[in-house]
Design an enzyme around this catalytic site. Structure first.
Site, PDB file in Angstrom:
ATOM      1  N   MET A  56     -15.582  89.467  72.362  1.00  0.00           N
ATOM      2  CA  MET A  56     -16.214  90.477  71.515  1.00  0.00           C
ATOM      3  C   MET A  56     -16.899  89.714  70.387  1.00  0.00           C
ATOM      4  O   MET A  56     -16.279  89.365  69.387  1.00  0.00           O
ATOM      5  CB  MET A  56     -15.175  91.464  70.978  1.00  0.00           C
ATOM      6  CG  MET A  56     -14.442  92.222  72.076  1.00  0.00           C
ATOM      7  SD  MET A  56     -13.153  93.332  71.439  1.00  0.00           S
ATOM      8  CE  MET A  56     -14.127  94.494  70.497  1.00  0.00           C
ATOM      9  N   THR A  57     -18.171  89.409  70.581  1.00  0.00           N
ATOM     10  CA  THR A  57     -18.865  88.526  69.648  1.00  0.00           C
ATOM     11  C   THR A  57     -18.997  89.138  68.257  1.00  0.00           C
ATOM     12  O   THR A  57     -19.030  88.401  67.265  1.00  0.00           O
ATOM     13  CB  THR A  57     -20.257  88.169  70.184  1.00  0.00           C
ATOM     14  OG1 THR A  57     -21.003  89.363  70.428  1.00  0.00           O
ATOM     15  CG2 THR A  57     -20.138  87.386  71.485  1.00  0.00           C
ATOM     16  N   CYS A  58     -19.084  90.457  68.175  1.00  0.00           N
ATOM     17  CA  CYS A  58     -19.237  91.079  66.856  1.00  0.00           C
ATOM     18  C   CYS A  58     -18.006  90.887  65.992  1.00  0.00           C
ATOM     19  O   CYS A  58     -18.069  90.955  64.760  1.00  0.00           O
ATOM     20  CB  CYS A  58     -19.557  92.561  67.004  1.00  0.00           C
ATOM     21  SG  CYS A  58     -18.295  93.502  67.886  1.00  0.00           S
ATOM     22  N   GLY A  59     -16.862  90.630  66.631  1.00  0.00           N
ATOM     23  CA  GLY A  59     -15.628  90.424  65.877  1.00  0.00           C
ATOM     24  C   GLY A  59     -15.094  89.012  65.959  1.00  0.00           C
ATOM     25  O   GLY A  59     -13.957  88.757  65.544  1.00  0.00           O
TER      26      GLY A  59
END
Length: 268
Positions: free
Chosen positions: A234-237
């Site tokens: 989960m790149t956004c996190g």
């Protein structure tokens, strides 16, 4: 050659490409005409370039500690590898009285030598051929950047062990995958090269380099399944999910498959 390199880097900038290993910060300083003005700044530059290596010239107490106590009494003069810092420097011994002057010349020669300055001038001309500018001046927009910003802008395209240590230092690990997390960092440090580490970072965070300010946080969490499943991210996190692999070798293979086969992994 350096003019050609400048053109290549200019084209990379226009097309958003990352090129090889990072350019040195002293070279970027020469490129932007922002040389250090103090001895402390020169020591900081050498310390930055040396990374994990220790150079006695970077010691904070070098100027205060007698050369005899450093084991350097009678061992230094105002030259290095045939290059004299001042006329007749090869015959001038470094003493406690003149070592500050020696340190200044020594660091200037190593980091900002006339040869490096000429290379930066040629590199700058290559940039100007593509990006525009007049005389010795770059495209005005580039002067909005600090040397570190330009290094990040071109990017390294690779992740060394120093950057890996910064990444690991901000990592939090779910207690259920303590073993898999230990294998993960061992694989990155001992088995993956700089380029492959960078791909793992890209896979997990969406960026291929740590950058000047580093990562603020990174998490390793359990993933679904076992040896047959690939890691997910989960790149956004800044979160990477690792299945409970049965061995370090399995983790290595599945991680490499995930990051090298962009069409075969699940990106959340």
């Amino acid at each position: 050659m350096y003019q050609v390199c400048g053109r290549v880097f200019a084209m990379a900038l226009l097309h958003g490409c990352k090129l090889g290993r990072p350019l040195s910060r002293p070279f970027m300083r020469l490129l932007l005409h922002v040389r250090p003005s103090s001895l402390q700044e020169l020591q900081a530059e050498l310390n930055y370039e040396a990374g994990e290596q220790v150079d006695f010239r970077c010691r904070k107490d070098f100027l205060e500690t007698p050369l005899a106590d450093l084991g350097l009494d009678g061992m230094l003069n105002f030259s290095h590898e045939g290059q004299e810092f001042i006329p007749g420097g090869a015959q001038i011994e470094v003493t406690d009285e003149n070592k500050e002057q020696w340190l200044w010349h020594s660091l200037q020669q190593e980091l900002f030598s006339p040869e490096a300055e000429r290379a930066a001038d040629d590199f700058r001309q290559g940039l100007i051929h593509v990006l525009g500018g007049r005389g010795p001046s770059l495209c005005p927009l580039l002067f909005l950047f600090a040397p570190e910003d330009l290094i990040d802008l071109w990017g390294s395209g690779a992740l060394g062990k120093r950057e890996l240590a910064l990444w690991k230092s901000v990592c939090s690990v779910n207690s259920r995958i303590q073993q898999q997390a230990a294998w993960f960092w061992q694989v990155l440090e001992e088995e993956f090269d700089d380029e492959l580490r960078s791909k793992v970072l890209q896979f997990a965070t969406g960026t291929s380099s740590i950058g000047r300010d580093g990562l603020s946080a990174f998490r390793l969490e359990p993933g679904d399944g076992g040896d047959g499943r690939l890691p997910t991210a989960m790149t956004c996190g800044n979160l990477l999910q690792l299945p409970r692999y049965s061995s370090r070798q399995v983790l290595r293979q599945q991680l490499q498959t995930a990051v090298e086969s962009t069409g075969s992994f699940e990106m959340l």
